[in-house]
Design an enzyme around this catalytic site. Structure first.
Site, short mmCIF file in Angstrom:
data_model
loop_
_atom_site.label_atom_id
_atom_site.label_comp_id
_atom_site.label_asym_id
_atom_site.label_seq_id
_atom_site.Cartn_x
_atom_site.Cartn_y
_atom_site.Cartn_z
CE1 TYR A 1 53.38 28.02 1.98
CE2 TYR A 1 51.95 29.79 2.72
CZ TYR A 1 52.80 29.25 1.76
OH TYR A 1 53.06 29.93 0.62
CD GLU A 2 58.01 28.98 2.58
OE1 GLU A 2 58.95 28.64 1.86
OE2 GLU A 2 57.81 30.16 2.93
CG MET B 1 47.59 30.90 3.62
SD MET B 1 48.08 29.55 2.53
CE MET B 1 46.48 29.05 1.86
CB ALA C 1 48.01 36.40 -3.33
CB SER D 1 51.50 35.54 -5.09
OG SER D 1 51.73 34.67 -4.03
CG HIS E 1 54.61 31.89 3.01
ND1 HIS E 1 55.50 31.86 1.94
CD2 HIS E 1 53.66 32.81 2.68
CE1 HIS E 1 55.09 32.72 1.02
NE2 HIS E 1 53.99 33.31 1.44
CG HIS F 1 57.00 33.53 -2.89
ND1 HIS F 1 56.68 34.69 -2.23
CD2 HIS F 1 55.84 32.90 -3.12
CE1 HIS F 1 55.36 34.75 -2.07
NE2 HIS F 1 54.83 33.67 -2.60
CG HIS G 1 49.87 28.22 -5.98
ND1 HIS G 1 49.80 29.31 -5.12
CD2 HIS G 1 51.11 28.28 -6.54
CE1 HIS G 1 50.94 29.99 -5.16
NE2 HIS G 1 51.75 29.39 -6.01
N1 HPA Z 1 42.74 31.62 1.04
C1 HPA Z 1 43.92 31.79 1.66
N2 HPA Z 1 44.98 32.32 1.07
C2 HPA Z 1 44.85 32.74 -0.19
C3 HPA Z 1 43.64 32.60 -0.90
C4 HPA Z 1 42.53 32.01 -0.23
O1 HPA Z 1 41.42 31.87 -0.79
N3 HPA Z 1 43.85 33.12 -2.14
C5 HPA Z 1 45.13 33.55 -2.16
N4 HPA Z 1 45.75 33.32 -1.00
#
Ligand code: HPA
Length: 267
Positions: free
Chosen positions: A79-80, A205, A107, A25, A77, A55, A241
């Site tokens: 999670y997607e 993640m 990130a 990110s 990801h 992305h 986010h």
């Molecule tokens: N947790 C998980 N993933 C992240 C975070 C967080 O606090 N910040 C950016 N990505």
């Protein structure tokens, strides 16, 4: 896999990437600034479409600071809803394209209370808390062994080189352990406390699947987290986010300057 590699080689001709960068990110603009050839994921056999805002979803090829580089502008990801196979497929493709060094960026949330938003952290080690491993399934012996050693996933040499580059540029770097959880929900304060108790300095993640596979197939790995926020419970305010994107943007110039210096210095 062979179809993907042939398709990409058709597009890039005799350009042979030696360094791969997964852009997290906020770092995606590196691929806009340096783009000689771009191949959308949607066109590459075996690649899925990327679904996250911010992305883009393409492989970008360019010579940068004298090095032949392939960048992932956007990643897959877990999670997607993608399978682990999909998440790490591009890493295997990069390996087949000849990539030897993989720089993985992300990130992350700061678990270590010394960290503040827009800090950069070199990943020294990770904890895979995703409940899945990208190497589960039949092993491809042409890529790596069944039970790969993980005692030094993140190259000590690359960490040292990154520290030298940062020192020269006057960029402060943190170092620490990255814990990957699946997301997409951010952690609860109790989970962040757990992460700290288990030895994590940052949570996120992504990154861990790609690092496991990159190391498994003998790539030199450098991992850099942009600490975008203090993780839940460290900070008293809730997390969105867009907060993460804003912090990534604040760190962007420093992050890109560092990555360029590292590219220049890599042997
Ligand atoms: N947790 C998980 N993933 C992240 C975070 C967080 O606090 N910040 C950016 N990505």
């Amino acid at each position: 896999m062979q179809d993907a590699v042939s398709f990409i080689k058709d597009k890039i001709g005799n350009f042979s990437p030696e360094i791969g960068i997964i852009l997290g990110s906020g770092l995606g603009s590196l691929a806009d600034d340096y783009c000689e050839e771009a191949v959308p994921y949607s066109e590459i056999p075996g690649f899925k479409a990327s679904t996250v805002a911010g992305h883009k979803g393409r492989l970008v090829f360019s010579q940068i600071c004298g090095k032949n580089v392939v960048m992932m502008q956007g990643r897959f990801h877990y999670y997607e809803g993608h399978s682990m196979d999909t998440v790490v497929y591009p890493v295997k493709v990069m390996k087949r394209l000849g990539v030897k060094t993989l720089i993985i960026t992300n990130a992350a949330g700061g678990v270590n209370t010394d960290f503040k938003p827009a800090d950069l952290m070199l990943i020294t080690d990770h904890i895979n808390f995703m409940g899945a491993n990208p190497l589960i399934g039949q092993n491809d012996d042409s890529l790596g062994v069944r039970f790969p050693d993980m005692s030094e996933v993140y190259s000590k040499e690359l960490i040292a080189l990154a520290e030298v580059c940062a020192g020269r540029l006057g960029i402060e770097l943190k170092k620490g352990v990255y814990m990957a959880l699946t997301g997409p929900s951010y952690e609860t304060p109790a989970e962040v406390k757990m992460a700290r108790t288990l030895g994590a300095d940052a949570v996120g993640m992504s990154t861990v699947p790609e690092a496991i596979v990159g190391h498994y197939c003998s790539m030199n790995i450098l991992g850099i987290s942009c600490i975008c926020n203090q993780a839940a419970g460290v900070s008293t305010v809730g997390l969105t986010h867009s907060d993460v994107i804003i912090a990534a943007d604040l760190a962007k110039q420093k992050f890109i300057t560092l990555v360029l210096a590292i590219l220049k210095s890599i042997k």
